[in-house]
Design a protein around this motif. Sequence first.
Motif, mmCIF file in Angstrom:
data_model
loop_
_atom_site.group_PDB
_atom_site.id
_atom_site.type_symbol
_atom_site.label_atom_id
_atom_site.label_comp_id
_atom_site.label_asym_id
_atom_site.label_seq_id
_atom_site.Cartn_x
_atom_site.Cartn_y
_atom_site.Cartn_z
ATOM 1 N N ALA A 1 4.267 74.953 -24.533
ATOM 2 C CA ALA A 1 4.057 75.710 -25.764
ATOM 3 C C ALA A 1 3.835 77.154 -25.369
ATOM 4 C CB ALA A 1 2.858 75.180 -26.547
ATOM 5 N N ALA A 2 4.465 78.064 -26.087
ATOM 6 C CA ALA A 2 4.381 79.486 -25.754
ATOM 7 C C ALA A 2 4.079 80.282 -27.008
ATOM 8 C CB ALA A 2 5.689 79.976 -25.129
ATOM 9 N N PHE A 3 3.295 81.365 -26.834
ATOM 10 C CA PHE A 3 3.100 82.319 -27.919
ATOM 11 C C PHE A 3 4.100 83.454 -27.763
ATOM 12 C CE2 PHE A 3 1.354 86.506 -29.024
ATOM 13 C CZ PHE A 3 1.488 86.393 -30.394
ATOM 14 N N TYR A 4 4.783 83.771 -28.873
ATOM 15 C CA TYR A 4 5.756 84.854 -28.908
ATOM 16 C C TYR A 4 5.301 85.903 -29.922
ATOM 17 C CZ TYR A 4 8.586 80.991 -27.071
ATOM 18 O OH TYR A 4 9.043 79.922 -26.354
ATOM 19 N N ASP A 5 5.609 87.177 -29.638
ATOM 20 C CA ASP A 5 5.304 88.200 -30.643
ATOM 21 C C ASP A 5 6.558 88.964 -31.076
ATOM 22 O OD1 ASP A 5 5.832 89.857 -28.493
ATOM 23 O OD2 ASP A 5 4.210 91.250 -28.971
ATOM 24 N N TYR A 6 7.728 88.486 -30.676
ATOM 25 C CA TYR A 6 8.962 89.173 -31.086
ATOM 26 C C TYR A 6 10.026 88.114 -31.340
ATOM 27 C CZ TYR A 6 13.044 92.185 -31.059
ATOM 28 O OH TYR A 6 14.186 92.842 -31.406
ATOM 29 N N PRO A 7 10.728 88.138 -32.445
ATOM 30 C CA PRO A 7 10.719 89.189 -33.480
ATOM 31 C C PRO A 7 9.568 89.064 -34.481
ATOM 32 C CG PRO A 7 12.313 87.512 -34.042
ATOM 33 C CD PRO A 7 11.779 87.131 -32.700
ATOM 34 N N SER A 8 8.834 87.931 -34.467
ATOM 35 C CA SER A 8 7.690 87.782 -35.361
ATOM 36 C C SER A 8 6.651 86.945 -34.649
ATOM 37 C CB SER A 8 8.108 87.119 -36.679
ATOM 38 O OG SER A 8 8.640 85.825 -36.435
ATOM 39 N N ASP A 9 5.407 86.988 -35.176
ATOM 40 C CA ASP A 9 4.321 86.254 -34.546
ATOM 41 C C ASP A 9 4.510 84.764 -34.781
ATOM 42 O OD1 ASP A 9 3.069 88.592 -33.687
ATOM 43 O OD2 ASP A 9 2.119 88.857 -35.639
ATOM 44 N N GLU A 10 4.712 84.018 -33.707
ATOM 45 C CA GLU A 10 4.972 82.594 -33.821
ATOM 46 C C GLU A 10 4.708 81.935 -32.477
ATOM 47 O OE1 GLU A 10 9.029 82.525 -35.017
ATOM 48 O OE2 GLU A 10 9.759 83.442 -33.177
ATOM 49 N N PHE A 11 4.620 80.620 -32.488
ATOM 50 C CA PHE A 11 4.597 79.902 -31.227
ATOM 51 C C PHE A 11 5.737 78.904 -31.224
ATOM 52 C CE2 PHE A 11 2.051 77.023 -33.841
ATOM 53 C CZ PHE A 11 2.370 75.744 -33.378
ATOM 54 N N GLY A 12 6.183 78.574 -30.027
ATOM 55 C CA GLY A 12 7.294 77.655 -29.884
ATOM 56 C C GLY A 12 6.939 76.527 -28.937
ATOM 57 N N VAL A 13 7.533 75.358 -29.174
ATOM 58 C CA VAL A 13 7.326 74.188 -28.323
ATOM 59 C C VAL A 13 8.670 73.821 -27.704
ATOM 60 C CG1 VAL A 13 6.617 71.781 -28.222
ATOM 61 C CG2 VAL A 13 5.408 73.384 -29.722
ATOM 62 N N TYR B 1 10.114 76.445 -33.373
ATOM 63 C CA TYR B 1 9.198 77.541 -33.665
ATOM 64 C C TYR B 1 8.300 77.224 -34.859
ATOM 65 C CZ TYR B 1 12.245 80.202 -30.575
ATOM 66 O OH TYR B 1 12.958 80.635 -29.500
ATOM 67 N N TYR B 2 7.066 77.788 -34.807
ATOM 68 C CA TYR B 2 6.089 77.672 -35.885
ATOM 69 C C TYR B 2 5.531 79.063 -36.155
ATOM 70 C CZ TYR B 2 6.161 72.689 -34.726
ATOM 71 O OH TYR B 2 6.542 71.389 -34.480
ATOM 72 N N GLN B 3 5.492 79.430 -37.445
ATOM 73 C CA GLN B 3 4.999 80.747 -37.814
ATOM 74 C C GLN B 3 3.468 80.773 -37.785
ATOM 75 O OE1 GLN B 3 6.801 83.599 -38.405
ATOM 76 N NE2 GLN B 3 8.476 82.338 -37.631
ATOM 77 N N LEU B 4 2.929 81.940 -37.351
ATOM 78 C CA LEU B 4 1.480 82.137 -37.326
ATOM 79 C C LEU B 4 1.050 83.232 -38.294
ATOM 80 C CD1 LEU B 4 0.968 81.797 -33.489
ATOM 81 C CD2 LEU B 4 0.089 80.258 -35.223
ATOM 82 N N GLY B 5 1.742 84.369 -38.296
ATOM 83 C CA GLY B 5 1.499 85.341 -39.349
ATOM 84 C C GLY B 5 0.677 86.543 -38.989
ATOM 85 N N PHE B 6 0.082 86.609 -37.798
ATOM 86 C CA PHE B 6 -0.600 87.836 -37.408
ATOM 87 C C PHE B 6 -0.635 87.914 -35.891
ATOM 88 C CE2 PHE B 6 -3.819 84.638 -38.399
ATOM 89 C CZ PHE B 6 -4.538 84.554 -37.219
ATOM 90 N N ALA B 7 -1.045 89.092 -35.363
ATOM 91 C CA ALA B 7 -0.852 89.380 -33.944
ATOM 92 C C ALA B 7 -2.010 88.894 -33.089
ATOM 93 C CB ALA B 7 -0.670 90.880 -33.752
ATOM 94 N N PHE B 8 -1.688 88.357 -31.932
ATOM 95 C CA PHE B 8 -2.648 87.979 -30.914
ATOM 96 C C PHE B 8 -1.934 87.965 -29.581
ATOM 97 C CE2 PHE B 8 -2.502 84.354 -34.058
ATOM 98 C CZ PHE B 8 -1.158 84.161 -33.914
#
Length: 681
Positions: free
Chosen positions: A302-314, A328-335
Motif C-alpha cells: 500500500a502506498a500513499f500518493y500525492d499526485y495527481p490527487s491525494d490518494e492511496f493505492g494497493v 486507488y482510494y481517494q483521501l481528500g487532503f494532503a499528508f
Amino acid sequence: MRKAGISVLAAVLAVAFVPLALAQGNPIPLINSPLVPASAPPGSPSLVLTVNGTGFVSGAVVNWNGSALSTSFVSSSQLTAAVPAGNLATPSTATVSVVNPPPGGGSSEVAVFEIVKVISPVDLIYAASLPPNSSGPGTFVTEDFNGDGRLDIASVNESQTNGEMLVYLGNGDGTFQHPKVYVAGSYPYGIVAGDFNRDGQLDLAMTNYLGNTVSIFLGNGDGTFTSFGSFATDKGPFGVNAADYNGDGNLDLAVADQQGAPTDIFLGNGDGTFQPAIRLSDIAAFDLVTADFNHDGKLDLAAFYDYPSDEFGVMFGNGDGTFQVPVYYQLGFAFNTITGTDFNGDGNVDLAFPGYEEAEVLVALGNADGTFQAPQAYSAPENALWITNGDINGDGKPDLLVTSEGDYHYNNCAFGCMGVLLGNGDGTFQAPVTFGGPEGYDIGTAITGDFNDDGKADVVASGGFGFVFLEGPIPAVTLNPTGLSFRSQTVGTTSQPENVTLTNSGNATLMISGITASGDFSQTNTCGRQLVGGASCTISISFAPQTDGNLKGSVTIRDNTLVRPQTITLAGIGTYVELSPASINFGDVKIHSTSPAQVVTLTNTGSTSLSITSVSLSGENPSDFSVTGNTCGSTVPPDSNCAISVAFAPSKTGYFTAILGIKDSSSGGQNVSLTGIGIAK
C-alpha cells in the motif's frame, strides 16, 4: 504486517537473527501486528500466543527474546506458541519473532509483547535529549544493533550536501550514547533495518532523496557498520520497506520514488547487493506499507500518493517480486506518511494517514479481500504530518501516534507537538491526548519503543535535537532560571541570595540525594530528600568572591531522574572595590532644577593601588544626571577611599534612570544605579 518504510513508522523492535545457510527454498516470514494477545499484566499465568502473518512454513518456530517457544503450525498465515508464566513475571517488553527453517527461510522482523499494567491516562514525560551531533536527526529506525538486549536508534541527518547516518546505542534506561556518524548521500530520508547479506547481523538501507540512490551499510554485530556502497533508484527516493517479496529467502527492498517516478522493487541477492529495479507504477509515492492484504499468501504493497490527487493505492503481489496495477482510494487532503496494523481485531490489516491540512487522522479499515472501507476521520493536532502505531497505554489495543510540525498560527502546536489517539480495539479512536516538546524546538518525526525496559511504550522524536519521552511514572526536573549572573561583589563579602525554583515536572516522586555548590558560591534550599510530582522547592544561592575577576561556579542537583545530574550555571565578578551606596534614589525633583549632590564613596580594599580609568554616566537618561565632583583621580592607594558626587536635574516630568560607571583595574568596572522623578514646578 511489517511497516519498515520511513523509519519513523517502523514498529518498536529489537531483533534476534540467527545465521542461515544461503540455500533457497523457504521465504523469510512476516508478522502482522498486533500479537494476540498483545500484552499481559506482570504475574500472569502461562498463555497461548497467536502470531498472524505471511510466509510461515511447517517447522517454523516462534522466538521469545531470542529463545524458542513450543510452537504449533496452524497455517501459512498463523502460528500459536506457549508462553510460560516465568516469561510474564516482571514488567518488561518482550520481542517476538518467527524463524523459518532452511533451505532459505530465516528470521522475521520482530513484534513486541508488553508485560505491563494498563496505563491510564497516557502520560509521556520529556525526559532527555539524544546526545548532540552535527545536526538534528531526521527519520529513525529502532532495533538492537549490538545484541545487548537494549533498543538502539539509527537516524538520518537530512543534509542536502553531506548527509549522515547516526547510530545511537541505548543504555537501557532511556538514555543513549553519543552517536557514531557515517557518511551518507545527498539528503538521506528513509531508513530501514534488515539482514541483507544473511550473516545474522542487522544491516541498514537508506534512501538519498537528492542523490537518487539507496546506501547500504552492513552491520558488524557490535553496533558499528561498514559502508557497502550505493545503487541507483529513480528520482526522489523517499520511503523504503524491507521484505521477502519473491519468497526466495533473501530480503528485498521496496522504494517509494516521490518525484513523478514509479515505485520500485529491488530483489536482494542475499549478499548485500540487489538486482536492477522492477518498476511498479507511474505515480509518485511518498511512503509504503507491506502486508498480505488479500490473504493469498503473497506480500502486497500500500502506498500513499500525492499526485495527481491525494490518494492511496494497493498493489497486489504476484509472489515473484512483481505486482499488479494499483487499485486507488481517494483521501481528500494532503499528508506524507502511512502506517498499518489490525486496528479492529478482525485479522485484516488496516491503514491510517495523518491529515496535514485538516487537523485529523484518516483510518481505512481493510476487508478480507484486500479492499478497504471508506476512510473515517478522527481529530488530531494541527499540521499532523507523521504517523506510527503502537500500544501506547498497554491495554493490548493498537493506538496511533501523530506528530505535527510547529506553526505559530496554531496555539496548540507553536513548536510542534505529539498527539496520541488511543484505540478502542474496534477500529475507532478516542480524542487525541496532546503533548508538547521542549519550548523552542519543533517536533518532527517520531518512533515508539520501550527504551527503559519497563514494559511501557516510550517515544523518541526529532527536532533541533532528538527528544526522549518516557511513559510515566517518572520524575523530571525543571529549573527556573537555569543560570544566575551576580553583579560585582567586593572580595571577602557575601551577596544577597538569589533564588532558583526547582520543580518536579514528572509524575513520580523525585528522590534528591544531594545539592552542592562549587566555586565562590554557596547554597541553601527547601527541597529536602523527596519532592512529589508537581511540587516545587527553592534553592537560594549566594556569591562570596575570594579573589577579583570573572568567577564561575555551579550548583549540582543529584537525584533519580534520567537526565542527571542537573546543573545551575553561576557567574559573578569579584572586586577589591567597594561602592557605598550601590544605588541612589533622588526622589522628587522639580524640572529645570538640580537636586542636592549625593556622594558615592569608593574604597580600595586591596593591598595594591587601584587605577581608575574613567567615571561616566550611561543608561536610559544619562543627560538628566551629572557628576559634580570626583576626588578619586587616577589612582586610589590600598585601604583608602575617595568620593564621587552625583546630582539629578530632570528636563521634564517623569521617571528617570541612569548608571554611574567606574572603570578600574580590579575587576574592570563598577556600577551604581541612579533613579529620580521629575515633577512640575
